[in-house]
Write a protein that holds these residues in place. Structure first.
Motif: not given
Length: 169
Positions: A77, A129, A132-134, A136-137
């Protein structure tokens, strides 16, 4: 499609299931929990990135979200965020104004600047992207944090000493 399995403490706090104390204890013991006693930033992070890693890790540990297993995703991240910032700064430097000193025609120069801008914005979008993905995790976004919040257990009201004399007792 089945819902994702929730921790037993969350289920108890929501008051959704009526399980016996033995069933609660059995379920609690079967849950996997990872320790958070060895959280270190990976070596591929720069000094500034390691400081950011430790700052975020402390906050995530305080929220009881982070464990030793999450170091890699937090590092990814931070790395994606760093690269996103670099590309964003490069994009801000591009100006769509023709250079009077250059021998290149204005249209060709503008086309070159646009191509560079387009290329960098695609890279910026990839890093955004990934961030954002990391995020959320890790529970760094508002929506992912809302799913992690455990509701407070309702306090039992004290017994009314006059209820034993009423008809409802």
């Amino acid at each position: 499609m089945a819902r994702p399995r929730e921790p037993i403490d969350l289920i108890a706090a929501k008051g959704r299931k009526h399980l016996t104390n033995e069933e609660y204890e059995e379920r609690r013991q079967s849950e996997v929990t990872a320790s958070n006693d060895n959280i270190k930033p990976p070596l591929f992070l720069s000094k500034k990135e390691r400081e950011k890693f430790m700052e975020l890790a402390e906050q995530l540990i305080e929220l009881k979200i982070m464990s030793n297993l999450d170091c890699d995703i937090l590092a990814r991240y931070i790395k994606a965020e760093t690269e996103y910032i670099k590309v964003t700064k490069q994009l801000q430097k591009i100006k769509f104004v023709p250079d009077k000193k250059s021998m290149v025609t204005e249209e060709a120069q503008l086309a070159e600047q646009y191509a560079q801008y387009n290329y960098l914005s695609k890279i910026q979008n990839r890093f955004m992207k990934a961030c954002n993905e990391n995020a959320r995790e890790l529970g760094l976004t508002i929506s992912s944090r809302c799913r992690l919040v455990i509701p407070k257990v309702k306090e039992e009201k004290p017994e009314n000493k006059f209820m034993k004399h009423s008809k409802h007792a």
